[in-house]
Design an enzyme around this catalytic site. Structure first.
Site, mmCIF file in Angstrom:
data_model
loop_
_atom_site.group_PDB
_atom_site.id
_atom_site.type_symbol
_atom_site.label_atom_id
_atom_site.label_comp_id
_atom_site.label_asym_id
_atom_site.label_seq_id
_atom_site.Cartn_x
_atom_site.Cartn_y
_atom_site.Cartn_z
ATOM 1 N N LYS A 182 -1.159 3.007 -5.418
ATOM 2 C CA LYS A 182 -1.347 4.062 -6.399
ATOM 3 C C LYS A 182 -0.929 3.566 -7.770
ATOM 4 C CE LYS A 182 -1.113 8.662 -4.641
ATOM 5 N NZ LYS A 182 -0.200 9.673 -4.155
ATOM 6 N N MET A 230 -10.316 6.916 9.113
ATOM 7 C CA MET A 230 -10.715 7.408 7.785
ATOM 8 C C MET A 230 -11.747 8.525 7.785
ATOM 9 S SD MET A 230 -11.009 3.758 5.832
ATOM 10 C CE MET A 230 -11.836 2.905 7.144
ATOM 11 N N ASP A 287 0.836 -1.194 0.000
ATOM 12 C CA ASP A 287 0.000 0.000 0.000
ATOM 13 C C ASP A 287 0.871 1.244 0.000
ATOM 14 O OD1 ASP A 287 -2.184 -1.572 0.166
ATOM 15 O OD2 ASP A 287 -2.623 -1.171 2.283
HETATM 16 N N1 SAH Z 1 -5.123 -1.246 8.423
HETATM 17 C C1 SAH Z 1 -4.858 0.080 8.885
HETATM 18 C C2 SAH Z 1 -6.004 1.018 8.611
HETATM 19 C C3 SAH Z 1 -6.244 1.238 7.154
HETATM 20 S S1 SAH Z 1 -7.525 2.352 6.840
HETATM 21 C C4 SAH Z 1 -4.520 0.023 10.383
HETATM 22 O O1 SAH Z 1 -4.716 -1.006 11.012
HETATM 23 O O2 SAH Z 1 -4.049 1.022 10.915
HETATM 24 C C5 SAH Z 1 -6.650 3.854 6.655
HETATM 25 C C6 SAH Z 1 -6.921 4.758 7.841
HETATM 26 O O3 SAH Z 1 -6.076 4.381 8.901
HETATM 27 C C7 SAH Z 1 -6.611 6.213 7.614
HETATM 28 O O4 SAH Z 1 -7.659 6.864 6.958
HETATM 29 C C8 SAH Z 1 -6.467 6.704 9.020
HETATM 30 O O5 SAH Z 1 -7.709 6.855 9.647
HETATM 31 C C9 SAH Z 1 -5.793 5.521 9.663
HETATM 32 N N2 SAH Z 1 -4.330 5.680 9.683
HETATM 33 C C10 SAH Z 1 -3.414 4.959 9.045
HETATM 34 N N3 SAH Z 1 -2.177 5.367 9.362
HETATM 35 C C11 SAH Z 1 -2.330 6.379 10.235
HETATM 36 C C12 SAH Z 1 -1.441 7.206 10.958
HETATM 37 N N4 SAH Z 1 -0.105 7.085 10.843
HETATM 38 N N5 SAH Z 1 -1.950 8.142 11.793
HETATM 39 C C13 SAH Z 1 -3.277 8.283 11.935
HETATM 40 N N6 SAH Z 1 -4.158 7.534 11.273
HETATM 41 C C14 SAH Z 1 -3.692 6.591 10.443
#
Ligand code: SAH
Length: 515
Positions: free
Chosen positions: A62, A177, A40
């Site tokens: 992307k 998100m 990703d």
């Molecule tokens: N599988 C991932 C989540 C994917 S969905 C996990 O377990 O973290 C993508 C969302 O994750 C983003 O929109 C945001 O809400 C959150 N996210 C991912 N990385 C982040 C970060 N470094 N800081 C804050 N939110 C984050």
């Protein structure tokens, strides 16, 4: 013949929230062995560094125009590579089963009879708050935590979130998100019964050097986040634990947090400095301007030499390599006084099994020459070989201070070029990255010269140049720039200390937008 191929295993792997240190040991191991990595966008910047040079790395986050590869296509790629017998890593931000579509991918693999393994990762909904100083559960605040998507399925007409049910949840709510929907999330929760003054924290780019946190209440968080320009990726924590940030914040308190620092030394040597700066909170940009190339020097018979001196960690490693190359080893240095210019070189000597006899207190060629001049050679060397001789094993075209100083002390000098420093090509991306830094570090005169050659020396309003010591400063001044900061002790500790002291005097320049 294709039906004889055993399908490879697909590993659904979490890469954690962004801090490279939060990748699991298993994730690093799998990345290092995979034939194919489908990853990703939201993975740590160094996540793929350990991949095999021949591994196929596919960015499914992307595509050409910046659009995400459709999920069906990603799944088809997983199937295709696995069926070709390859070992596949599907690397996702955070945890693969938390809003990562890992569940769907596993179902697809199961349906096709492809073996898979799941490697959980540190999820952003726990790590982001943790790095903001917000524990998602706490005995006195929240007996539970719920992870909720703030981004509803656009194909579903009405809100799929049961706001009343959520509002009744006795604990912390963490939304993923949902940055753009923050106003709606806050309003809906209040309408469903959560108190308007309930604390909320929004954490953008949590665990990365770009972490930004806004704290408020359900009533004002949307306005505050907008005012601060908060963008994705961000998680929103709703619950009284959010107010603990005031007391528990730690990540942003580190002395170099918010500072972007360029490291220009050779890649092979950069990691130590980069690690130190990162541990102090800096956002480190690694843009090596130089690299060293061994000259495969032939060592002479060492018996006549009263002194052997090395002046860099690289020289130390080259010395042992040269001994081994000529079918000798450290025993050939018996009776010789072995000198290192400073503690870093001394450490590198020890690492190859050689203990330096002499290390000057000031780490310069002059100081080393003075010290050797005052060190009695071992009697066997003078008796058998006349005037004391010194072998310098160092970079080609190194400075004259050391050999001149030794000669002045009546020592005969052989200056052997062990390695040379050559330019590491810098692209315009690298130069832009340096220009966007707060500091650019110079750990030798050659880092400055090669950056100048590449046209990347900072201008007056560019990053503040940091010099490791007088020799590097002299080179910088010759190139027309005066370093803003010079280390008091000409070594990495000194450089880091000087940088930290300078940063303490200067406000952090706010950067908007995600890192
Ligand atoms: N599988 C991932 C989540 C994917 S969905 C996990 O377990 O973290 C993508 C969302 O994750 C983003 O929109 C945001 O809400 C959150 N996210 C991912 N990385 C982040 C970060 N470094 N800081 C804050 N939110 C984050």
């Amino acid at each position: 013949m294709t039906d004889e191929i055993t399908p490879g295993t697909v590993h659904l792997v979490g890469a954690g929230p962004g801090d490279p240190g939060l990748m699991t040991a298993r994730a690093l191991e799998l990345v290092a062995t995979a034939d194919v990595v489908l990853h990703d966008q939201l993975i740590p910047p160094t996540a793929l560094d350990g991949a095999r040079p021949d591994a196929e790395l596919i960015d499914v986050g992307k595509r050409g125009g910046g659009k995400q590869v459709p999920q069906a296509e990603t799944e088809a790629l997983l199937v295709e590579h696995a069926l070709a017998g390859r070992s596949v890593v599907r690397l996702k931000g955070g945890d693969p089963f938390v809003f990562g579509r890992g569940g769907e991918e596993a179902q697809r693999l199961r349906a096709r009879g492809i073996p898979y393994e799941v490697v959980p990762g540190v999820t952003a909904g726990i790590a982001g708050p943790a790095y903001a100083g917000v524990p998602v559960t706490h005995r006195e605040h929240a007996p539970g935590v719920a992870f909720v998507t703030g981004h509803e399925d656009p194909r579903k007409p009405e809100s799929t979130i049961d706001w009343e049910g959520l509002a009744r949840f006795p604990g912390t709510l963490v939304f993923y998100m949902g940055v753009r929907r923050l106003p709606r999330i806050a309003e809906s929760l209040v309408a469903a019964g959560r108190p308007a003054d309930e604390p909320v924290a929004v954490v953008q780019s949590g665990t990365t050097p770009g972490q930004r946190v806004v704290v408020g209440t359900l009533a004002d968080i949307a306005a505050r986040a907008e005012e601060a320009g908060i963008q994705a990726p961000a998680v929103t924590v709703v619950g009284s634990v959010a107010a603990l940030r005031e007391e528990l914040r730690w990540f942003e308190e580190r002395p170099l947090f918010g500072r972007r620092v360029a490291v220009t030394r050779a890649r092979a040597q950069a990691s130590g400095l980069a690690r130190r700066l990162r541990a102090l909170g800096a956002d480190v940009v690694e843009t090596p301007t130089i690299r060293t190339r061994s000259l495969e020097a032939q060592l002479p018979d060492l018996a006549p030499y009263a002194y052997v001196a090395v002046t860099s960690p690289n020289g130390a490693r080259e010395l042992m390599a040269a001994l081994l190359r000529s079918d000798r080893d450290g025993r050939d240095l018996y009776g010789t006084t072995l000198a290192a210019v400073g503690p870093g070189t001394a450490r590198a000597l020890r690492a190859v099994g050689l203990r330096p006899d002499v290390v000057p207190e000031t780490f310069t060629g002059e100081a080393l020459a003075a010290l050797l001049g005052a060190t009695q050679p071992s009697w066997s060397r003078t008796i058998e070989h006349g005037a004391p001789k010194a072998l310098l094993f160092r970079a080609a075209a190194a400075g004259d201070a050391l050999p001149d100083g030794l000669r002045a002390a009546g020592i005969e000098v052989t200056d052997l070029a062990a390695y040379e420093t050559v330019a590491e090509p810098l692209g315009s991306d690298d130069l832009d990255a340096i220009a966007g830094c707060d500091y650019v570090t110079f750990t030798s005169a050659s880092t400055a010269r090669f950056l100048a050659e590449a046209g990347g020396l900072p201008g007056a309003d560019g990053p503040r140049p940091v010099s490791i010591g007088p020799v590097t400063t002299e080179a910088l001044v010759e190139l027309g720039i005066a370093p803003a900061v010079e280390a008091e002790q000409a070594n990495l500790d000194g450089l880091v200390d000087a940088l930290v002291a300078d940063a303490a005097e200067r406000p952090v320049v706010a950067r908007r937008g995600p890192f």
